[in-house]
Design a protein around this motif. Structure first.
Motif, PDB file in Angstrom:
ATOM      1  N   VAL A  62     -10.548 -37.394  -7.446  1.00  0.00           N
ATOM      2  CA  VAL A  62     -11.897 -37.783  -7.010  1.00  0.00           C
ATOM      3  C   VAL A  62     -11.941 -37.855  -5.481  1.00  0.00           C
ATOM      4  O   VAL A  62     -12.867 -37.352  -4.842  1.00  0.00           O
ATOM      5  CB  VAL A  62     -12.298 -39.149  -7.622  1.00  0.00           C
ATOM      6  N   GLU A  63     -10.911 -38.469  -4.919  1.00  0.00           N
ATOM      7  CA  GLU A  63     -10.821 -38.578  -3.465  1.00  0.00           C
ATOM      8  C   GLU A  63     -10.783 -37.191  -2.821  1.00  0.00           C
ATOM      9  O   GLU A  63     -11.396 -36.964  -1.772  1.00  0.00           O
ATOM     10  CB  GLU A  63      -9.558 -39.365  -3.114  1.00  0.00           C
ATOM     11  N   ALA A  64     -10.071 -36.274  -3.467  1.00  0.00           N
ATOM     12  CA  ALA A  64      -9.969 -34.909  -2.929  1.00  0.00           C
ATOM     13  C   ALA A  64     -11.331 -34.206  -2.955  1.00  0.00           C
ATOM     14  O   ALA A  64     -11.663 -33.452  -2.035  1.00  0.00           O
ATOM     15  CB  ALA A  64      -8.932 -34.105  -3.720  1.00  0.00           C
ATOM     16  N   VAL A  65     -12.128 -34.451  -4.005  1.00  0.00           N
ATOM     17  CA  VAL A  65     -13.481 -33.866  -4.062  1.00  0.00           C
ATOM     18  C   VAL A  65     -14.304 -34.389  -2.880  1.00  0.00           C
ATOM     19  O   VAL A  65     -14.979 -33.629  -2.182  1.00  0.00           O
ATOM     20  CB  VAL A  65     -14.205 -34.218  -5.390  1.00  0.00           C
ATOM     21  N   ILE A  66     -14.220 -35.695  -2.652  1.00  0.00           N
ATOM     22  CA  ILE A  66     -14.972 -36.312  -1.559  1.00  0.00           C
ATOM     23  C   ILE A  66     -14.522 -35.737  -0.214  1.00  0.00           C
ATOM     24  O   ILE A  66     -15.340 -35.356   0.625  1.00  0.00           O
ATOM     25  CB  ILE A  66     -14.813 -37.851  -1.600  1.00  0.00           C
ATOM     26  N   ARG A  67     -13.193 -35.651  -0.024  1.00  0.00           N
ATOM     27  CA  ARG A  67     -12.669 -35.118   1.247  1.00  0.00           C
ATOM     28  C   ARG A  67     -13.040 -33.644   1.436  1.00  0.00           C
ATOM     29  O   ARG A  67     -13.142 -33.160   2.558  1.00  0.00           O
ATOM     30  CB  ARG A  67     -11.153 -35.287   1.321  1.00  0.00           C
ATOM     31  N   HIS A  68     -13.227 -32.942   0.332  1.00  0.00           N
ATOM     32  CA  HIS A  68     -13.607 -31.527   0.389  1.00  0.00           C
ATOM     33  C   HIS A  68     -15.045 -31.363   0.876  1.00  0.00           C
ATOM     34  O   HIS A  68     -15.366 -30.427   1.591  1.00  0.00           O
ATOM     35  CB  HIS A  68     -13.441 -30.929  -1.020  1.00  0.00           C
ATOM     36  N   ARG A  69     -15.916 -32.302   0.488  1.00  0.00           N
ATOM     37  CA  ARG A  69     -17.352 -32.152   0.769  1.00  0.00           C
ATOM     38  C   ARG A  69     -17.853 -32.937   1.981  1.00  0.00           C
ATOM     39  O   ARG A  69     -18.752 -32.474   2.685  1.00  0.00           O
ATOM     40  CB  ARG A  69     -18.174 -32.606  -0.446  1.00  0.00           C
ATOM     41  N   VAL A  70     -17.320 -34.148   2.196  1.00  0.00           N
ATOM     42  CA  VAL A  70     -17.978 -35.046   3.145  1.00  0.00           C
ATOM     43  C   VAL A  70     -17.926 -34.589   4.603  1.00  0.00           C
ATOM     44  O   VAL A  70     -18.896 -34.805   5.327  1.00  0.00           O
ATOM     45  CB  VAL A  70     -17.485 -36.500   2.964  1.00  0.00           C
ATOM     46  N   PRO A  71     -16.847 -33.942   5.072  1.00  0.00           N
ATOM     47  CA  PRO A  71     -16.872 -33.528   6.488  1.00  0.00           C
ATOM     48  C   PRO A  71     -18.102 -32.691   6.846  1.00  0.00           C
ATOM     49  O   PRO A  71     -18.701 -32.906   7.912  1.00  0.00           O
ATOM     50  CB  PRO A  71     -15.570 -32.737   6.646  1.00  0.00           C
ATOM     51  N   ALA A  72     -18.512 -31.784   5.972  1.00  0.00           N
ATOM     52  CA  ALA A  72     -19.707 -30.968   6.241  1.00  0.00           C
ATOM     53  C   ALA A  72     -20.966 -31.841   6.222  1.00  0.00           C
ATOM     54  O   ALA A  72     -21.886 -31.645   7.020  1.00  0.00           O
ATOM     55  CB  ALA A  72     -19.828 -29.840   5.219  1.00  0.00           C
ATOM     56  N   LEU A 116     -21.678 -37.306  -7.365  1.00  0.00           N
ATOM     57  CA  LEU A 116     -21.834 -38.713  -6.976  1.00  0.00           C
ATOM     58  C   LEU A 116     -22.566 -39.491  -8.060  1.00  0.00           C
ATOM     59  O   LEU A 116     -22.214 -40.633  -8.345  1.00  0.00           O
ATOM     60  CB  LEU A 116     -22.617 -38.830  -5.669  1.00  0.00           C
ATOM     61  N   THR A 117     -23.584 -38.860  -8.662  1.00  0.00           N
ATOM     62  CA  THR A 117     -24.308 -39.523  -9.751  1.00  0.00           C
ATOM     63  C   THR A 117     -23.359 -39.822 -10.901  1.00  0.00           C
ATOM     64  O   THR A 117     -23.398 -40.898 -11.501  1.00  0.00           O
ATOM     65  CB  THR A 117     -25.468 -38.645 -10.256  1.00  0.00           C
ATOM     66  N   GLY A 118     -22.475 -38.862 -11.207  1.00  0.00           N
ATOM     67  CA  GLY A 118     -21.470 -39.076 -12.254  1.00  0.00           C
ATOM     68  C   GLY A 118     -20.542 -40.237 -11.919  1.00  0.00           C
ATOM     69  O   GLY A 118     -20.179 -41.031 -12.788  1.00  0.00           O
ATOM     70  N   LEU A 119     -20.178 -40.347 -10.646  1.00  0.00           N
ATOM     71  CA  LEU A 119     -19.331 -41.469 -10.213  1.00  0.00           C
ATOM     72  C   LEU A 119     -20.077 -42.794 -10.391  1.00  0.00           C
ATOM     73  O   LEU A 119     -19.515 -43.769 -10.881  1.00  0.00           O
ATOM     74  CB  LEU A 119     -18.957 -41.340  -8.732  1.00  0.00           C
ATOM     75  N   PHE A 120     -21.351 -42.831  -9.971  1.00  0.00           N
ATOM     76  CA  PHE A 120     -22.155 -44.054 -10.100  1.00  0.00           C
ATOM     77  C   PHE A 120     -22.220 -44.488 -11.553  1.00  0.00           C
ATOM     78  O   PHE A 120     -22.064 -45.650 -11.876  1.00  0.00           O
ATOM     79  CB  PHE A 120     -23.583 -43.822  -9.612  1.00  0.00           C
ATOM     80  N   PRO A 126     -16.796 -47.794  -5.849  1.00  0.00           N
ATOM     81  CA  PRO A 126     -15.819 -48.352  -4.897  1.00  0.00           C
ATOM     82  C   PRO A 126     -14.835 -47.302  -4.375  1.00  0.00           C
ATOM     83  O   PRO A 126     -14.364 -47.410  -3.250  1.00  0.00           O
ATOM     84  CB  PRO A 126     -15.105 -49.428  -5.717  1.00  0.00           C
ATOM     85  N   LEU A 127     -14.549 -46.287  -5.185  1.00  0.00           N
ATOM     86  CA  LEU A 127     -13.660 -45.208  -4.718  1.00  0.00           C
ATOM     87  C   LEU A 127     -14.233 -44.554  -3.469  1.00  0.00           C
ATOM     88  O   LEU A 127     -13.521 -44.289  -2.509  1.00  0.00           O
ATOM     89  CB  LEU A 127     -13.503 -44.137  -5.806  1.00  0.00           C
ATOM     90  N   ARG A 128     -15.535 -44.276  -3.487  1.00  0.00           N
ATOM     91  CA  ARG A 128     -16.170 -43.651  -2.334  1.00  0.00           C
ATOM     92  C   ARG A 128     -16.265 -44.668  -1.192  1.00  0.00           C
ATOM     93  O   ARG A 128     -15.992 -44.345  -0.039  1.00  0.00           O
ATOM     94  CB  ARG A 128     -17.566 -43.125  -2.714  1.00  0.00           C
ATOM     95  N   ALA A 129     -16.627 -45.896  -1.522  1.00  0.00           N
ATOM     96  CA  ALA A 129     -16.809 -46.929  -0.496  1.00  0.00           C
ATOM     97  C   ALA A 129     -15.506 -47.196   0.257  1.00  0.00           C
ATOM     98  O   ALA A 129     -15.511 -47.423   1.464  1.00  0.00           O
ATOM     99  CB  ALA A 129     -17.332 -48.212  -1.136  1.00  0.00           C
ATOM    100  N   ALA A 130     -14.390 -47.136  -0.460  1.00  0.00           N
ATOM    101  CA  ALA A 130     -13.090 -47.417   0.152  1.00  0.00           C
ATOM    102  C   ALA A 130     -12.748 -46.416   1.244  1.00  0.00           C
ATOM    103  O   ALA A 130     -11.923 -46.684   2.102  1.00  0.00           O
ATOM    104  CB  ALA A 130     -12.002 -47.418  -0.917  1.00  0.00           C
ATOM    105  N   MET A 131     -13.399 -45.247   1.200  1.00  0.00           N
ATOM    106  CA  MET A 131     -13.087 -44.196   2.161  1.00  0.00           C
ATOM    107  C   MET A 131     -14.037 -44.198   3.350  1.00  0.00           C
ATOM    108  O   MET A 131     -13.954 -43.353   4.226  1.00  0.00           O
ATOM    109  CB  MET A 131     -13.165 -42.836   1.466  1.00  0.00           C
ATOM    110  N   SER A 132     -14.952 -45.172   3.385  1.00  0.00           N
ATOM    111  CA  SER A 132     -16.041 -45.064   4.356  1.00  0.00           C
ATOM    112  C   SER A 132     -15.560 -45.092   5.803  1.00  0.00           C
ATOM    113  O   SER A 132     -16.193 -44.498   6.668  1.00  0.00           O
ATOM    114  CB  SER A 132     -17.105 -46.118   4.104  1.00  0.00           C
ATOM    115  N   ALA A 133     -14.445 -45.752   6.065  1.00  0.00           N
ATOM    116  CA  ALA A 133     -13.949 -45.803   7.455  1.00  0.00           C
ATOM    117  C   ALA A 133     -13.628 -44.404   7.981  1.00  0.00           C
ATOM    118  O   ALA A 133     -13.652 -44.166   9.188  1.00  0.00           O
ATOM    119  CB  ALA A 133     -12.717 -46.693   7.538  1.00  0.00           C
ATOM    120  N   ASP A 134     -13.340 -43.474   7.057  1.00  0.00           N
ATOM    121  CA  ASP A 134     -13.018 -42.102   7.471  1.00  0.00           C
ATOM    122  C   ASP A 134     -14.264 -41.313   7.873  1.00  0.00           C
ATOM    123  O   ASP A 134     -14.141 -40.201   8.381  1.00  0.00           O
ATOM    124  CB  ASP A 134     -12.335 -41.340   6.315  1.00  0.00           C
TER     125      ASP A 134
END
Length: 213
Positions: A62-72, A116-120, A126-134
């Motif tokens: 899940v974290e890898a999916v987020i890291r794949h998309r969020v920089p853009a 993200l809807t699936g995660l919600f 919290p998985l996404r929230a934990a990464m917010s500092a990045d």
């Protein structure tokens, strides 16, 4: 030498296939509705332990999916807010959601928004929230949104974001499925943004149903 480079390339291709497959399956079934083996099989991996091998766990995937998309998404939010020091709540909500509206996968789906809807749905926010500092651009944007809200509403921003994300991503899905022209799509997106801004700013209710003073 050559052989290890080929292996690295193949390994990177496998990781990407697993990331994109996980994004799609979590979007459709939530986090709990799918197994790691299912993701591997759908990604075309002969080895059903491929996820464990490449990522270790479902959370790490899940974290890898987020890291794949969020920089853009971060970069786009930065662009949308450039030079807008005095952006109003609507403009800031537009910057928050527009990157979701613009991001589509190979099949033309707003895949990250759906993910993200699936995660919600699975309570895995919290998985996404934990990464917010990045993701400082997004964090700064959320802080600006909070500052633009009435004080009583600002404290509710985290829980309200969790509530307002599914309707916005649902609107994106409806726009994609009904395939209106670009003008109509933009219009409907703007309406979803306005709805999200109004929802975030709504006066909080106390338990007997009246507004807080």
């Amino acid at each position: 030498g050559m052989a290890s480079r080929t292996t690295d390339k193949r390994s990177a291709a496998t990781r990407l296939a697993l990331i994109e497959t996980a994004e799609r399956l979590i979007a459709g079934h939530g986090l709990d509705g799918i197994s790691l083996r299912q993701i591997a099989a759908e990604a075309g991996c002969a080895n059903t332990n491929a996820v464990a091998y490449h990522f270790g766990s479902k959370e790490a995937l899940v974290e890898a999916v987020i890291r794949h998309r969020v920089p853009a998404l971060e970069a786009r939010r930065g662009e949308l807010l450039a030079g807008q020091d005095e952006a109003g709540l609507n403009a800031m909500c537009d910057a928050l959601w527009r990157p979701f509206f613009e991001q589509v996968d190979a099949a033309g789906h707003h895949s990250y928004a759906a993910f993200l809807t699936g995660l919600f749905r699975s309570g895995a926010l919290p998985l996404r929230a934990a990464m917010s500092a990045d993701y400082p651009v997004t964090e700064a944007l959320l802080a600006r949104i909070a500052a633009a809200l009435p004080r009583a509403s600002a404290g509710l921003l985290p829980q309200r974001l969790a509530l307002v994300t599914p309707p916005v991503t649902g609107a994106l899905r409806l726009i994609a499925e009904s395939g209106p022209g670009p003008d109509a799509a933009e219009h409907r997106f703007a309406d979803a943004v306005a709805m999200s801004a109004a929802a975030l700013a709504a006066p909080p209710q106390n338990h007997n149903g009246t507004d807080h003073p």
